[in-house]
Design a protein around this motif. Structure first.
Motif, mmCIF file in Angstrom:
data_model
loop_
_atom_site.group_PDB
_atom_site.id
_atom_site.type_symbol
_atom_site.label_atom_id
_atom_site.label_comp_id
_atom_site.label_asym_id
_atom_site.label_seq_id
_atom_site.Cartn_x
_atom_site.Cartn_y
_atom_site.Cartn_z
ATOM 1 N N PHE A 111 -25.689 28.835 90.232
ATOM 2 C CA PHE A 111 -24.886 28.329 89.119
ATOM 3 C C PHE A 111 -23.435 28.776 89.248
ATOM 4 N N VAL A 112 -23.227 30.027 89.604
ATOM 5 C CA VAL A 112 -21.868 30.564 89.659
ATOM 6 C C VAL A 112 -21.047 29.873 90.747
ATOM 7 N N PHE A 113 -21.626 29.705 91.924
ATOM 8 C CA PHE A 113 -20.845 29.210 93.061
ATOM 9 C C PHE A 113 -20.999 27.703 93.303
ATOM 10 N N GLU A 114 -22.138 27.113 93.003
ATOM 11 C CA GLU A 114 -22.335 25.699 93.283
ATOM 12 C C GLU A 114 -22.060 24.822 92.061
ATOM 13 N N GLU A 115 -22.444 25.298 90.890
ATOM 14 C CA GLU A 115 -22.241 24.497 89.680
ATOM 15 C C GLU A 115 -20.826 24.673 89.132
ATOM 16 N N TYR A 116 -20.388 25.953 89.027
ATOM 17 C CA TYR A 116 -19.075 26.214 88.416
ATOM 18 C C TYR A 116 -18.001 26.571 89.448
ATOM 19 N N GLU A 117 -18.385 26.852 90.656
ATOM 20 C CA GLU A 117 -17.453 27.079 91.772
ATOM 21 C C GLU A 117 -16.446 28.190 91.483
ATOM 22 N N ALA A 164 -14.373 31.593 92.064
ATOM 23 C CA ALA A 164 -13.804 32.156 93.297
ATOM 24 C C ALA A 164 -14.588 33.372 93.753
ATOM 25 N N SER A 165 -15.086 34.182 92.812
ATOM 26 C CA SER A 165 -15.884 35.357 93.140
ATOM 27 C C SER A 165 -16.599 35.816 91.880
ATOM 28 N N TYR A 166 -17.600 36.695 92.071
ATOM 29 C CA TYR A 166 -18.268 37.216 90.878
ATOM 30 C C TYR A 166 -19.020 38.488 91.186
ATOM 31 N N HIS A 167 -19.278 39.234 90.102
ATOM 32 C CA HIS A 167 -20.076 40.462 90.184
ATOM 33 C C HIS A 167 -21.160 40.383 89.133
ATOM 34 N N ARG A 168 -22.364 40.795 89.501
ATOM 35 C CA ARG A 168 -23.512 40.740 88.602
ATOM 36 C C ARG A 168 -24.167 42.114 88.541
ATOM 37 N N CYS A 169 -24.432 42.608 87.328
ATOM 38 C CA CYS A 169 -25.066 43.912 87.185
ATOM 39 C C CYS A 169 -25.721 44.007 85.812
ATOM 40 N N SER A 170 -26.477 45.069 85.590
ATOM 41 C CA SER A 170 -27.096 45.301 84.282
ATOM 42 C C SER A 170 -26.073 45.930 83.337
ATOM 43 N N VAL A 183 -18.652 39.329 95.170
ATOM 44 C CA VAL A 183 -19.007 38.408 96.248
ATOM 45 C C VAL A 183 -18.119 37.181 96.098
ATOM 46 N N THR A 184 -17.459 36.784 97.166
ATOM 47 C CA THR A 184 -16.552 35.631 97.118
ATOM 48 C C THR A 184 -17.312 34.341 97.400
ATOM 49 N N ARG A 185 -16.698 33.230 97.036
ATOM 50 C CA ARG A 185 -17.321 31.941 97.294
ATOM 51 C C ARG A 185 -17.477 31.709 98.784
ATOM 52 N N ALA A 186 -16.518 32.169 99.584
ATOM 53 C CA ALA A 186 -16.620 32.005 101.037
ATOM 54 C C ALA A 186 -17.812 32.783 101.593
ATOM 55 N N GLU A 187 -18.048 33.997 101.076
ATOM 56 C CA GLU A 187 -19.196 34.791 101.532
ATOM 57 C C GLU A 187 -20.510 34.131 101.144
ATOM 58 N N TYR A 188 -20.542 33.536 99.967
ATOM 59 C CA TYR A 188 -21.759 32.856 99.539
ATOM 60 C C TYR A 188 -22.011 31.608 100.384
ATOM 61 N N GLN A 189 -20.961 30.870 100.685
ATOM 62 C CA GLN A 189 -21.131 29.668 101.504
ATOM 63 C C GLN A 189 -21.616 30.010 102.902
ATOM 64 N N SER A 197 -23.441 33.011 103.710
ATOM 65 C CA SER A 197 -24.718 33.739 103.744
ATOM 66 C C SER A 197 -25.659 33.415 102.600
ATOM 67 N N GLY A 198 -25.238 32.637 101.633
ATOM 68 C CA GLY A 198 -26.087 32.347 100.499
ATOM 69 C C GLY A 198 -26.307 33.587 99.642
ATOM 70 N N SER A 199 -27.467 33.684 99.018
ATOM 71 C CA SER A 199 -27.762 34.806 98.125
ATOM 72 C C SER A 199 -27.901 36.126 98.866
ATOM 73 N N ASN A 200 -28.019 36.092 100.181
ATOM 74 C CA ASN A 200 -28.045 37.341 100.943
ATOM 75 C C ASN A 200 -26.759 38.137 100.744
ATOM 76 N N ALA A 201 -25.653 37.443 100.530
ATOM 77 C CA ALA A 201 -24.389 38.143 100.283
ATOM 78 C C ALA A 201 -24.463 38.956 98.992
ATOM 79 N N SER A 202 -25.115 38.407 97.970
ATOM 80 C CA SER A 202 -25.266 39.133 96.714
ATOM 81 C C SER A 202 -26.225 40.304 96.872
ATOM 82 N N ARG A 203 -27.292 40.115 97.627
ATOM 83 C CA ARG A 203 -28.250 41.210 97.815
ATOM 84 C C ARG A 203 -27.611 42.386 98.520
#
Length: 448
Positions: free
Chosen positions: A117-123, A125-131, A379-385, A387-393
């Motif tokens: 959703f973050v990178f493909e739906e809303y595009e 530039a980068s994001y961080h996810r945590c609890s 994680v940047t959009r370029a890193e996601y494009q 490596s996919g979700s592996n970049a987030s992991r």
């Protein structure tokens, strides 16, 4: 910072959101995380549109979160679309970074949908996810912004779905000692609805009203037996009972506690007697409603016992409260009293509270997003494009096992408490203009 950071504490019922480059960003925008249908005005409100609602009788909620996890992505996308729109934050997602919170012990397949959703739906530039608790070391819960946070801290996060006990050592969550109680604001509201419906008025369809009654009337008792005896002597006239005048939306009159005014012939009164303190008591004695789990004080003591012996005293001295449920009057005092009887005699028990426990995680996230090294955690959009979700992991710290997720059950669980059943109704989402893509993801006995 080159691009504004979109800060979003994505709560199960209320989203706290804002921008780092906004002048009033320290006060987040509160958005209902639901699609709500009102039987009164026969309208459907998505997220921020709920502010326009004026008739709160018989509201039905379609919640994106169910039992603590994001499962209805169509509803969540509709709420997020409204938040990013011109009506709320006016965000150009392609030039912005996103900081978003996720549930504790979030499932890997759900994390992948977050990434999509973050990178493909809303595009973005980068994001961080945590609890939420992972952000607390950056805030002021344990002191002023000029002082360094303690090396060891224990965060009690009591939200809509669950209550988590989260030990943090060196700014990292000790996941093996994290404990969870299956009690949150939703269960307490549902419990109050059942009690009131059985004893007085049928309020099973009035979730909004009963939530306001809970927030207005309920408190945590520091002497349960004493208060119960007071209520038994005279159920209608005692020092505890409160008269709550139910709202009349046809006359644009909100519900409130009766002061000295006269009651009209058409006014309906809800007598809040022992319900005021017996409902929050569930946090301390879950067995009262059939949940065979440790209460919150026992969960805290058990969590600390799993940590290294030489630092356990530091955790007892740095207990912090966040989440809307901890705002119930008397919560801190009762918890402190209970913990003192469980803690070793040679340690000091200190509980830290925030000015607003509901928005403390957001304010901590704001400080983190404004820090100089925030860009190294995203994680940047370029890193996601690439490596996919592996970049987030690789980038985001995460829990490693499912062991010890819940507090231990002292007895075999015989079933789920009736208050945990979902009372939500499926509500269709009106078609909105916007993006063409519509991605959907995986969907006892009391002892005192």
């Amino acid at each position: 910072m080159g691009s504004p950071v979109r800060n979003k504490n994505n709560g199960a019922f209320t989203i706290k959101c804002g921008l780092t480059n906004s002048g009033d960003s320290s006060s987040p925008r509160l958005v209902t995380n639901a699609v709500v249908r009102s039987k009164g005005d026969k309208a459907t409100y998505i997220g921020h549109e709920f502010d326009r609602c004026r008739d709160f009788s018989s509201l039905h909620y379609r919640l994106p979160f169910e039992k603590g996890y994001l499962v209805d992505w169509d509803a969540q996308k509709a709420v997020w679309d409204g938040i990013f729109s011109e009506e709320v934050l006016r965000v150009n997602t392609t030039e912005s970074s996103l900081l978003i919170t996720e549930p504790y012990f979030n499932l890997p397949n759900l994390q992948e949908v977050y990434d999509q959703f973050v990178f493909e739906e809303y595009e973005f530039a980068s994001y961080h996810r945590c609890s939420p608790a992972a952000l607390i070391p950056y805030g002021n819960l344990y002191g002023s912004s000029s002082s360094a946070p303690p090396e060891c801290m224990l965060v009690v996060d009591s939200g809509f779905s669950f209550t988590h006990v989260v030990p943090i050592m060196g700014s990292s969550i000790v996941w093996s000692a994290v404990k969870r109680l299956d009690i949150g604001g939703k269960l307490l509201t549902n419990q109050l609805k059942e009690l009131v419906s059985f004893r007085q008025w049928n309020m099973m369809d009035e979730t909004y009203i009963m939530s306001h009654v809970k927030e207005t009337c309920c408190y945590v008792s520091t002497s349960y037996r004493r208060d119960m005896e007071i209520c038994r002597e005279n159920p209608r006239k005692n020092d505890i009972v409160q008269e709550y005048i139910l709202p009349d939306f046809s006359a644009n009159r909100q519900g409130h506690i009766r002061k000295a005014e006269d009651v009209g012939e058409t006014d309906q009164i809800l007598y809040m007697n022992n319900e005021r303190f017996s409902v929050p008591e569930t946090m301390f004695y879950p067995s009262d409603i059939g949940l065979q789990q440790l209460g919150l004080p026992g969960a805290i003591a058990y969590s600390i016992s799993l940590l290294p012996n030489d630092v356990q005293g530091m955790f007892w001295a740095n207990i912090g409260l966040i989440g809307g449920t901890t705002k119930i009057p008397g919560f801190r005092d009762r918890l402190l009293h209970e913990l003192r009887s469980l803690a070793p005699i040679d340690v000091e028990v200190i509980i830290h509270t925030a000015a607003d426990a509901m928005t403390e995680a957001y304010k901590s996230a704001l400080a983190f997003a404004r820090s100089g090294d925030f860009s190294s955690y995203v994680v940047t959009r370029a890193e996601y494009q690439e490596s996919g979700s592996n970049a987030s992991r690789r980038r985001f710290k995460d829990w490693k096992s499912t062991d010890n997720e819940k507090c231990p059950d002292p007895y075999p669980r015989k079933g789920k408490a009736p208050m945990q059943e979902s009372d939500d109704e499926r509500i269709s989402i009106p078609t909105r203009g916007g993006r063409a893509r519509n991605r959907t993801g995986p969907s006892g006995q009391r002892r005192r």
